[in-house]
Design a protein around this motif. Structure first.
Motif, PDB file in Angstrom:
ATOM      1  N   GLN A   1      -6.249  -1.242  -6.752  1.00  8.00           N
ATOM      2  CA  GLN A   1      -6.469  -1.210  -5.305  1.00  8.00           C
ATOM      3  C   GLN A   1      -6.616  -2.615  -4.733  1.00  8.00           C
TER       4      GLN A   1
ATOM      5  N   THR B   1     -12.970  -1.543  -0.721  1.00 15.43           N
ATOM      6  CA  THR B   1     -13.167  -0.111  -0.996  1.00 15.43           C
ATOM      7  C   THR B   1     -14.511   0.133  -1.666  1.00 15.43           C
TER       8      THR B   1
ATOM      9  N   THR C   1      -5.001   6.648   1.370  1.00 10.90           N
ATOM     10  CA  THR C   1      -5.164   5.202   1.254  1.00 10.90           C
ATOM     11  C   THR C   1      -5.187   4.545   2.625  1.00 10.90           C
ATOM     12  N   PHE C   2      -4.233   4.911   3.471  1.00  8.31           N
ATOM     13  CA  PHE C   2      -4.147   4.306   4.796  1.00  8.31           C
ATOM     14  C   PHE C   2      -5.344   4.702   5.669  1.00  8.31           C
TER      15      PHE C   2
ATOM     16  N   GLU D   1      -4.423  -4.611  -3.402  1.00 13.17           N
ATOM     17  CA  GLU D   1      -3.758  -4.785  -2.118  1.00 13.17           C
ATOM     18  C   GLU D   1      -4.554  -4.107  -0.998  1.00 13.17           C
ATOM     19  N   THR D   2      -5.133  -2.952  -1.273  1.00 15.49           N
ATOM     20  CA  THR D   2      -5.930  -2.244  -0.266  1.00 15.49           C
ATOM     21  C   THR D   2      -7.194  -3.027   0.061  1.00 15.49           C
ATOM     22  N   ASP D   3      -7.853  -3.544  -0.954  1.00 15.84           N
ATOM     23  CA  ASP D   3      -9.051  -4.351  -0.717  1.00 15.84           C
ATOM     24  C   ASP D   3      -8.723  -5.603   0.099  1.00 15.84           C
TER      25      ASP D   3
ATOM     26  N   ALA E   1      -8.424   2.849   4.403  1.00 18.64           N
ATOM     27  CA  ALA E   1      -8.417   1.435   4.783  1.00 18.64           C
ATOM     28  C   ALA E   1      -8.776   1.270   6.257  1.00 18.64           C
TER      29      ALA E   1
ATOM     30  N   LEU F   1      -1.151  -1.192   9.679  1.00 24.58           N
ATOM     31  CA  LEU F   1      -1.407   0.100   9.037  1.00 24.58           C
ATOM     32  C   LEU F   1      -0.726   1.212   9.817  1.00 24.58           C
TER      33      LEU F   1
ATOM     34  N   MET G   1       0.818  -1.207   0.000  1.00 21.87           N
ATOM     35  CA  MET G   1       0.000   0.000   0.000  1.00 21.87           C
ATOM     36  C   MET G   1       0.860   1.270   0.000  1.00 21.87           C
TER      37      MET G   1
ATOM     38  N   LYS H   1      -0.820   8.398  -0.105  1.00 16.21           N
ATOM     39  CA  LYS H   1      -0.599   7.321   0.865  1.00 16.21           C
ATOM     40  C   LYS H   1      -1.454   7.548   2.109  1.00 16.21           C
TER      41      LYS H   1
END
Length: 166
Positions: free
Chosen positions: A99, A160, A145-146, A101-103, A149, A116, A91, A142
Motif C-alpha cells: 500500500q 492507512t 482503495t479509492f 502508493e496509497t500511503d 484514501a 482520485l 492505485m 479499487k
C-alpha cells in the motif's frame, strides 16, 4: 386507389431498411462512447514514470521484488503534479501488498482528491504499452482503495495506518 397503395408500398420498402440501419448503428455508437468513457488516457509524463514499475510487475512471477520496490519508492519520493498523478494511477493496479502508493497519496493531502476522482471509475490507458486487465485491481478492491484514501485525506490522516477502524 390501387396506385396509392402501390406508391405507399414502394416508399415504405425504400425507407424502412434505411431506418432500421440507422437504429442498428445507434446502439453501436453509444457503446463505443461508453467504452471511451470507461477509460482515461494517462498523460505522457505520468506514463513515463509508470512504465518501469508496470513493466517490472508485468513479468509476473519472474519480476524482481527488490527492483519493483526501489522503482515504487523512487516515484513516492518525487514531488509535483506528475508524480502525484502517477501515484494515483498506480492505485488502479495491483502492484503489491505494501500500500506504499496509497500511503503516499494520503500523505500528500487534499490536492490529491481531484486526481482520485479522475481515476476512480476509469481504466487508465498508458500510451506505448498494453497491460493485461489482470494487472488492474478488481472493481470492488479499487473502489475500497479509492474511497479509503479519500476518507483518510478528508480526516487529515497521513497514511492507512492512521485509520482507527483498522
Amino acid at each position: 386507389m390501387n396506385w396509392k397503395m402501390w406508391f405507399l408500398s414502394c416508399c415504405l420498402s425504400a425507407v424502412l431498411p434505411l431506418a432500421a440501419g440507422a437504429q442498428a448503428a445507434a446502439p453501436k455508437e453509444a457503446s463505443q462512447s461508453n467504452d471511451k468513457a470507461q477509460s482515461v488516457a494517462v498523460p505522457a509524463q505520468v506514463a513515463a514514470l509508470l512504465r518501469p514499475i508496470l513493466d517490472e510487475k508485468q513479468k509476473g512471477a519472474q519480476h524482481d521484488e527488490s527492483r519493483l520496490s526501489k522503482l515504487l519508492y523512487g516515484v513516492t519520493q518525487k514531488q509535483g503534479h506528475t508524480a502525484d498523478e502517477a501515484l494515483v494511477v498506480l492505485m488502479c493496479f495491483d502492484v503489491g501488498e505494501s500500500q506504499e502508493e496509497t500511503d503516499a497519496v494520503i500523505a500528500r493531502g487534499k490536492r490529491m482528491l481531484p486526481l482520485l476522482k479522475k481515476y476512480q471509475d476509469k481504466k487508465p490507458k498508458i500510451a506505448g504499452r498494453t497491460y493485461p486487465d489482470s494487472m488492474l485491481k478488481g472493481t470492488s478492491s479499487k473502489a475500497d482503495t479509492f474511497e479509503g484514501a479519500a476518507k483518510a485525506i478528508n480526516h487529515g490522516w497521513h497514511s492507512t495506518a492512521d485509520n482507527p477502524e483498522g
